[in-house]
Write an enzyme that holds these catalytic residues in place. Structure first.
Site, PDB file in Angstrom:
ATOM      1  N   HIS A  99       0.878  -1.174   0.000  1.00  0.00           N
ATOM      2  CA  HIS A  99       0.000   0.000   0.000  1.00  0.00           C
ATOM      3  C   HIS A  99       0.917   1.226   0.000  1.00  0.00           C
ATOM      4  CE1 HIS A  99      -2.340  -2.987   2.360  1.00  0.00           C
ATOM      5  NE2 HIS A  99      -3.420  -2.414   1.901  1.00  0.00           N
ATOM      6  N   ASP A 102       2.416   1.898   3.281  1.00  0.00           N
ATOM      7  CA  ASP A 102       3.367   0.950   3.869  1.00  0.00           C
ATOM      8  C   ASP A 102       4.788   1.435   3.608  1.00  0.00           C
ATOM      9  OD1 ASP A 102       1.261  -0.800   4.417  1.00  0.00           O
ATOM     10  OD2 ASP A 102       1.460  -1.783   2.464  1.00  0.00           O
ATOM     11  N   GLU A 230     -10.691  -6.675  -4.814  1.00  0.00           N
ATOM     12  CA  GLU A 230     -10.527  -7.713  -3.787  1.00  0.00           C
ATOM     13  C   GLU A 230     -11.780  -7.740  -2.918  1.00  0.00           C
ATOM     14  OE1 GLU A 230      -6.762  -7.625  -1.634  1.00  0.00           O
ATOM     15  OE2 GLU A 230      -7.778  -8.422   0.127  1.00  0.00           O
ATOM     16  N   GLU A 266      -9.137 -13.438  -1.774  1.00  0.00           N
ATOM     17  CA  GLU A 266      -8.443 -13.745  -0.512  1.00  0.00           C
ATOM     18  C   GLU A 266      -9.169 -14.876   0.200  1.00  0.00           C
ATOM     19  OE1 GLU A 266      -6.865 -10.551   1.742  1.00  0.00           O
ATOM     20  OE2 GLU A 266      -7.309 -11.517   3.657  1.00  0.00           O
ATOM     21  N   HIS A 269     -11.231 -13.899   3.229  1.00  0.00           N
ATOM     22  CA  HIS A 269     -12.418 -13.108   2.887  1.00  0.00           C
ATOM     23  C   HIS A 269     -13.528 -14.033   2.388  1.00  0.00           C
ATOM     24  CE1 HIS A 269      -9.870  -9.229   2.036  1.00  0.00           C
ATOM     25  NE2 HIS A 269      -9.634  -9.768   3.228  1.00  0.00           N
ATOM     26  N   ASP A 294      -4.891 -13.539  -2.726  1.00  0.00           N
ATOM     27  CA  ASP A 294      -4.281 -13.236  -1.436  1.00  0.00           C
ATOM     28  C   ASP A 294      -4.328 -14.533  -0.635  1.00  0.00           C
ATOM     29  OD1 ASP A 294      -3.620 -10.651  -1.951  1.00  0.00           O
ATOM     30  OD2 ASP A 294      -4.856  -9.754  -0.396  1.00  0.00           O
ATOM     31  N   ASP A 305     -10.911 -11.592  10.091  1.00  0.00           N
ATOM     32  CA  ASP A 305      -9.860 -11.815   9.103  1.00  0.00           C
ATOM     33  C   ASP A 305      -8.545 -12.014   9.858  1.00  0.00           C
ATOM     34  OD1 ASP A 305      -8.834 -11.879   6.547  1.00  0.00           O
ATOM     35  OD2 ASP A 305      -8.887  -9.719   6.222  1.00  0.00           O
ATOM     36  N   ASP A 307      -5.919 -13.644   8.853  1.00  0.00           N
ATOM     37  CA  ASP A 307      -4.751 -13.562   7.958  1.00  0.00           C
ATOM     38  C   ASP A 307      -3.606 -14.472   8.389  1.00  0.00           C
ATOM     39  OD1 ASP A 307      -5.988 -11.685   6.344  1.00  0.00           O
ATOM     40  OD2 ASP A 307      -5.042  -9.960   7.291  1.00  0.00           O
ATOM     41  N   ASP A 337      -0.981 -12.422   1.896  1.00  0.00           N
ATOM     42  CA  ASP A 337      -1.604 -11.393   2.740  1.00  0.00           C
ATOM     43  C   ASP A 337      -1.806 -12.077   4.092  1.00  0.00           C
ATOM     44  OD1 ASP A 337      -2.891  -9.318   3.866  1.00  0.00           O
ATOM     45  OD2 ASP A 337      -4.497  -9.163   2.380  1.00  0.00           O
TER      46      ASP A 337
END
Ligand code: XLS
Ligand code: NI
Ligand code: NI
Length: 441
Positions: A99, A102, A230, A266, A269, A294, A305, A307, A337
């Protein structure tokens, strides 16, 4: 300077290796469908979880011990960048993703943030010149700062819409500069909390307008990366507009964008939307819209989430089944991700986690490839649907019948018989057998 001095380049050592810093199943040079695993799987490191993430959660402070923790501001951004390319090289990954916020700190002033980006992007470009790691995609963070509290392109505040446009404009310029192969839109706050205060039609129309402007601008500057949406059903927003792939397809078709976008799917998700990972991949695949992935996994006991790094071999196998059937991911890839758990706080964990994820996908690839080669599911499914290959079934598929003829035909059937058992227990047992046999080599 070296940030991960204790670690050498991670290599493939095979299934018997006990070296925690070696691949057991991911062999970048091994061929699959005429391409190497590296070319086929296109693994990417996500910058946010791996270099920016600090291990905070809603109840607790940062836990991660990182070799650049003593820096701040732009110095921190530069140190992270240096560390990231050392990490990519040691992990031998072909891609990374980020991003905008980031790679530089977020400032209140847009102009100042753009200046920061203008300072860091040439540095990234320099690393890219000598590194084999390329940029899979970049995206704009339009969810952290308070200005995004009611969305970005779907905010009730037109100034926020404009601000979002400025960020995506800059993001596309950066994507072009760095050779990004895709550009991602994840609309974490593009949704609503309550209809009592929401003009849903205007918000959705605005989102459509926003995407069209992005497409136009990409064309104008010659950015030819693939646009990706996404989907996610919720979190942080209660109801997100791109709920799942099917909802996303309806949106893209409604706004005339379906030839411009694909999906970045993802795993976690999908499960939040009440689907399996492979369901979302299948929906995207059958409509030619599977763009990128992802790769992570959720926890069935937790409703958010999480991750986690993907280690569930059933899931990686069934996901790779869809990806192989899709003929690979094109310009997309398998982006982790995924974040190490809060308790996995040292830098060795970053390496071990990526190794675990890459090995899990490599193993899943081998099993899926074997299932496809042996036509285990294809033959079964062909047989299950065989009534559509002759007689009335063929007429239905070929569009040669109508309700009159079908009714006439149905009235003549004595008794409809259930011909082919679904056999799902047996199919699951066969899947187990393929998984275990893959371990045998
Ligand atoms: C959050 C999303 C996010 C996107 C990129 O749930 O997964 O990390 O991948 O903005
Ligand atoms: Ni994601
Ligand atoms: Ni996510």
């Amino acid at each position: 300077m070296s940030y991960f001095g204790n670690i050498n380049k991670v290599k493939y050592e095979g299934p018997d290796s006990k070296n925690p810093f070696a691949f057991k199943y991911y062999n970048p040079e091994e061929k699959i469908n005429g391409q190497t695993m590296e070319e086929y799987l296109r693994f990417a490191v996500s910058y946010w979880h791996t270099f920016t993430g600090e291990g905070t959660d809603p109840f607790g402070q940062a836990t991660m011990i990182r070799p650049y923790n003593n820096f701040s501001g732009m110095d921190l951004a530069k140190a992270r960048l240096e560390a990231s390319f050392e990490f990519f090289e040691k992990m031998d990954v072909p891609f990374f993703c980020f991003h905008d916020y980031d790679i530089v700190p977020e400032s209140d002033s847009l102009a100042e943030t753009f200046n920061n980006l203008d300072e860091i992007v040439p540095l990234i470009k320099d690393y890219l010149k000598t590194s084999k790691t390329k940029l899979l995609w970049n995206t704009a963070n339009m969810f952290s700062h308070p200005r995004w509290l009611s969305g970005a392109a779907t905010s009730p505040n037109a100034d926020v819409f404009a601000y979002a446009a400025a960020k995506v404009k800059k993001g596309l310029e950066i994507g072009k500069e760095l050779g990004a192969q895709n550009y991602v839109f994840w609309g974490g706050r593009e949704g609503y909390e309550t209809l009592l205060n929401t003009d849903m039609k205007l918000e959705l129309d605005n989102l459509g307008r926003f995407f069209h402007m992005a497409v136009d601008y990409a064309k104008e500057i010659g950015f030819d990366g693939q646009f990706l949406i996404e989907p996610k059903p919720k979190e942080p927003t209660k109801h997100q507009y791109d709920f799942d792939v099917a909802t996303g397809i309806a949106f893209l078709k409604t706004y005339g964008l379906d030839d411009k976008f694909k999906f970045n799917i993802e795993a976690n998700h999908a499960t939040l939307a009440g689907h399996t990972f492979e369901h979302e991949l299948r929906v995207a695949r059958i409509y030619g819209l599977l763009g990128s992935v992802d790769a992570n996994q959720g926890d069935p006991l937790l409703g958010w989430d999480t991750d986690e790094f993907p280690t569930d071999l059933y899931s990686t196998t069934l996901a790779m089944y869809e990806i192989l059937k899709n003929g690979g991911l094109g310009s997309g890839g398998l982006n982790f991700d995924a974040k190490v758990r809060r308790g996995s706080f040292d830098t060795d964990d970053l390496f071990m986690a990526h190794i675990a994820g890459m090995d899990s996908f490599a193993l899943g690839t081998r099993v899926a490839q074997k299932l496809i080669e042996d036509r285990v599911l294809d033959d079964f499914i062909d047989e299950r649907y065989s009534s559509y290959t002759t007689g009335i079934g063929r007429d239905i598929v070929e569009g040669k019948t109508d309700f009159h003829k079908l009714s006439e035909y149905a009235l003549k059937i004595d008794k409809v018989e259930n011909k082919n058992s679904g056999r799902q227990e047996n199919l699951k047992a066969i899947l187990n057998q393929y998984l275990i046999n893959a371990f045998r080599g």
